[in-house]
Design a protein around this motif. Structure first.
Motif, PDB file in Angstrom:
ATOM      1  N   SER A  11     -11.487  16.421  -2.121  1.00  0.00           N
ATOM      2  CA  SER A  11     -11.435  16.889  -0.742  1.00  0.00           C
ATOM      3  C   SER A  11     -11.252  15.752   0.262  1.00  0.00           C
ATOM      4  N   GLN A  12     -11.549  14.521  -0.145  1.00  0.00           N
ATOM      5  CA  GLN A  12     -11.395  13.363   0.730  1.00  0.00           C
ATOM      6  C   GLN A  12     -10.097  12.603   0.456  1.00  0.00           C
ATOM      7  N   GLY A  13      -9.230  13.174  -0.345  1.00  0.00           N
ATOM      8  CA  GLY A  13      -7.944  12.560  -0.627  1.00  0.00           C
ATOM      9  C   GLY A  13      -7.973  11.482  -1.675  1.00  0.00           C
ATOM     10  N   ARG A  14      -9.069  11.362  -2.417  1.00  0.00           N
ATOM     11  CA  ARG A  14      -9.180  10.324  -3.429  1.00  0.00           C
ATOM     12  C   ARG A  14      -8.708  10.842  -4.779  1.00  0.00           C
ATOM     13  N   LEU A  15      -8.036   9.963  -5.520  1.00  0.00           N
ATOM     14  CA  LEU A  15      -7.569  10.331  -6.845  1.00  0.00           C
ATOM     15  C   LEU A  15      -8.701  10.209  -7.856  1.00  0.00           C
ATOM     16  N   ARG A  16      -8.583  10.948  -8.942  1.00  0.00           N
ATOM     17  CA  ARG A  16      -9.628  10.925  -9.959  1.00  0.00           C
ATOM     18  C   ARG A  16      -9.703   9.567 -10.638  1.00  0.00           C
ATOM     19  N   TRP A  17      -8.545   8.931 -10.814  1.00  0.00           N
ATOM     20  CA  TRP A  17      -8.512   7.651 -11.521  1.00  0.00           C
ATOM     21  C   TRP A  17      -8.317   6.512 -10.548  1.00  0.00           C
ATOM     22  N   SER A  18      -8.929   5.356 -10.853  1.00  0.00           N
ATOM     23  CA  SER A  18      -8.729   4.162 -10.044  1.00  0.00           C
ATOM     24  C   SER A  18      -7.339   3.600 -10.306  1.00  0.00           C
ATOM     25  N   LYS A  19      -6.785   2.916  -9.295  1.00  0.00           N
ATOM     26  CA  LYS A  19      -5.436   2.367  -9.411  1.00  0.00           C
ATOM     27  C   LYS A  19      -5.422   0.948  -9.980  1.00  0.00           C
ATOM     28  N   VAL A  20      -6.586   0.412 -10.319  1.00  0.00           N
ATOM     29  CA  VAL A  20      -6.663  -0.924 -10.895  1.00  0.00           C
ATOM     30  C   VAL A  20      -7.450  -0.854 -12.200  1.00  0.00           C
ATOM     31  N   PRO A  21      -7.273  -1.841 -13.089  1.00  0.00           N
ATOM     32  CA  PRO A  21      -7.950  -1.786 -14.382  1.00  0.00           C
ATOM     33  C   PRO A  21      -9.433  -2.109 -14.296  1.00  0.00           C
ATOM     34  N   GLU A  22     -10.149  -1.700 -15.323  1.00  0.00           N
ATOM     35  CA  GLU A  22     -11.537  -2.140 -15.487  1.00  0.00           C
ATOM     36  C   GLU A  22     -11.524  -3.642 -15.740  1.00  0.00           C
ATOM     37  N   ILE A  30      -5.076 -11.775 -19.007  1.00  0.00           N
ATOM     38  CA  ILE A  30      -3.750 -11.491 -18.448  1.00  0.00           C
ATOM     39  C   ILE A  30      -3.621 -12.098 -17.055  1.00  0.00           C
ATOM     40  N   LYS A  31      -4.702 -12.079 -16.288  1.00  0.00           N
ATOM     41  CA  LYS A  31      -4.646 -12.635 -14.944  1.00  0.00           C
ATOM     42  C   LYS A  31      -4.324 -14.129 -14.990  1.00  0.00           C
ATOM     43  N   VAL A  69       6.030  -0.684  -4.225  1.00  0.00           N
ATOM     44  CA  VAL A  69       6.349   0.712  -3.891  1.00  0.00           C
ATOM     45  C   VAL A  69       6.134   1.590  -5.117  1.00  0.00           C
ATOM     46  N   VAL A  70       6.588   1.114  -6.269  1.00  0.00           N
ATOM     47  CA  VAL A  70       6.383   1.865  -7.515  1.00  0.00           C
ATOM     48  C   VAL A  70       4.893   1.976  -7.817  1.00  0.00           C
ATOM     49  N   GLN A  71       4.159   0.864  -7.650  1.00  0.00           N
ATOM     50  CA  GLN A  71       2.720   0.861  -7.896  1.00  0.00           C
ATOM     51  C   GLN A  71       2.002   1.868  -6.998  1.00  0.00           C
ATOM     52  N   PHE A  72       2.345   1.907  -5.729  1.00  0.00           N
ATOM     53  CA  PHE A  72       1.689   2.823  -4.797  1.00  0.00           C
ATOM     54  C   PHE A  72       2.034   4.280  -5.094  1.00  0.00           C
ATOM     55  N   ARG A  73       3.195   4.515  -5.671  1.00  0.00           N
ATOM     56  CA  ARG A  73       3.610   5.898  -5.949  1.00  0.00           C
ATOM     57  C   ARG A  73       2.996   6.454  -7.231  1.00  0.00           C
ATOM     58  N   THR A  74       2.453   5.607  -8.072  1.00  0.00           N
ATOM     59  CA  THR A  74       1.752   6.106  -9.247  1.00  0.00           C
ATOM     60  C   THR A  74       0.410   6.684  -8.815  1.00  0.00           C
ATOM     61  N   SER A  75      -0.128   7.588  -9.604  1.00  0.00           N
ATOM     62  CA  SER A  75      -1.388   8.235  -9.226  1.00  0.00           C
ATOM     63  C   SER A  75      -2.556   7.724 -10.047  1.00  0.00           C
ATOM     64  N   GLY A  80       1.908  -1.169 -17.283  1.00  0.00           N
ATOM     65  CA  GLY A  80       3.296  -1.591 -17.190  1.00  0.00           C
ATOM     66  C   GLY A  80       3.819  -1.698 -15.770  1.00  0.00           C
ATOM     67  N   VAL A  81       3.088  -1.188 -14.805  1.00  0.00           N
ATOM     68  CA  VAL A  81       3.449  -1.314 -13.394  1.00  0.00           C
ATOM     69  C   VAL A  81       2.532  -2.316 -12.698  1.00  0.00           C
ATOM     70  N   TYR A  82       1.243  -2.197 -12.975  1.00  0.00           N
ATOM     71  CA  TYR A  82       0.247  -3.038 -12.296  1.00  0.00           C
ATOM     72  C   TYR A  82       0.447  -4.524 -12.597  1.00  0.00           C
ATOM     73  N   TRP A  83       0.573  -4.890 -13.867  1.00  0.00           N
ATOM     74  CA  TRP A  83       0.619  -6.314 -14.210  1.00  0.00           C
ATOM     75  C   TRP A  83       1.912  -7.003 -13.793  1.00  0.00           C
ATOM     76  N   PRO A  84       3.096  -6.350 -13.838  1.00  0.00           N
ATOM     77  CA  PRO A  84       4.271  -6.992 -13.237  1.00  0.00           C
ATOM     78  C   PRO A  84       4.080  -7.263 -11.750  1.00  0.00           C
ATOM     79  N   ALA A  85       3.358  -6.367 -11.058  1.00  0.00           N
ATOM     80  CA  ALA A  85       3.079  -6.601  -9.640  1.00  0.00           C
ATOM     81  C   ALA A  85       2.212  -7.840  -9.465  1.00  0.00           C
ATOM     82  N   VAL A  86       1.198  -8.004 -10.313  1.00  0.00           N
ATOM     83  CA  VAL A  86       0.335  -9.187 -10.236  1.00  0.00           C
ATOM     84  C   VAL A  86       1.141 -10.455 -10.503  1.00  0.00           C
TER      85      VAL A  86
END
Length: 269
Positions: A11-22, A30-31, A69-75, A80-86
């Motif tokens: 209801s607050q617009g938050r996704l069920r899954w976090s957009k970053v890794p544990e 990897i970092k 842009v691709v990273q932000f559009r994922t839910s 494969g998207v997050y780490w190329p961005a890093v």
């Protein structure tokens, strides 16, 4: 953002899954590898592209914008998207810092201070808006924007601060890597043994892994006469990219680093 099947916002617009890794051992490995790749890639592009530091900075920044842009559009978090961005943030952060010091003549003391202040501003605005700096709750567009702004600031700060330390102390690549590793270990001890707050422990370590990875990359790639192992930027970058690719594939299959926000289990964020 358009949610994937079974991952609708609450209801607050938050996704069920976090957009970053544990934050696991895989995260830190990897970092650091991405940091090393960023250092060697920045050096290689500056030498071979023929565009100059400013031109290469603009080019890689544009590529980073596309990946983000691709990273932000994922839910949800996708390795494969997050780490190329890093990795691209590492390249861009390195180039921005190098451009300021090498092309514009900005002293490293000044750029280090400016990037530190920029990071503080990001944290202050982030906290005032979200009441938390925790990376376990990157589940809205707003929080993700603050997160990536902080990440870019840490890479630029880590580059400038690392160069400043290496110039002032002149330890050489290997001993510099040992120095930063020891400081990171001290932060870990302060967190686990002395209850240093988790959020600050994370971000301090995140900044310090930038000069650690750069020192490792320089040690492997630079000529023996300069204190390196003479592997070259291409071999060093390709080696580390191969390891990153293997780990990203592994995590994509096993999902061992997928983090679920607390509110998904009935807790408040």
């Amino acid at each position: 953002m358009v949610p994937e099947a079974g991952q609708a916002p609450d209801s607050q617009g938050r996704l069920r899954w976090s957009k970053v890794p544990e934050v696991t051992i895989y995260f830190w490995i990897i970092k650091v590898l991405c940091t090393t790749v960023g250092e060697t890639a920045a050096d290689l592009l500056n030498e071979k592209a023929g565009l100059g530091l400013t031109g290469v900075s603009v080019l890689t920044s544009a590529l980073l914008a596309v990946v983000l842009v691709v990273q932000f559009r994922t839910s949800a978090y996708r390795p494969g998207v997050y780490w190329p961005a890093v990795a691209l943030v590492s390249v861009v952060g390195t180039l921005i810092s190098d451009d300021l010091s090498d092309n514009m003549g900005v002293p490293l003391e000044t750029s280090t201070t400016v990037f530190a202040l920029l990071l503080v501003i990001v944290f202050v605005v982030w906290y005032r808006r979200e009441r938390s700096l925790s990376i376990h709750h990157i589940d809205t567009t707003s929080r993700e924007s603050f997160y990536w702004s902080a990440v870019l600031s840490t890479f630029a700060l880590g580059t400038a601060a690392g160069d400043l330390v290496s110039e002032r102390i002149d330890l050489g690549y290997w001993l510099s890597a040992v120095l930063f590793a020891v400081v990171i270990a001290a932060v870990a001890i302060a967190h686990f043994a002395l209850d240093l707050e988790a959020v600050w422990s994370f971000w301090i370590a995140y900044v310090l892994t930038r000069p650690l990875g750069a020192s490792i990359g320089d040690y492997l790639s630079q000529p023996a006469g300069d204190g390196g192992l003479s592997l070259g930027a291409v071999v060093t970058g390709a080696l580390f990219l191969a390891v990153i690719l293997g780990l990203v594939i592994y995590l994509s299959v096993t999902r061992r680093d997928v983090a679920v926000p607390e509110h998904a289990s009935g807790h408040t964020a």
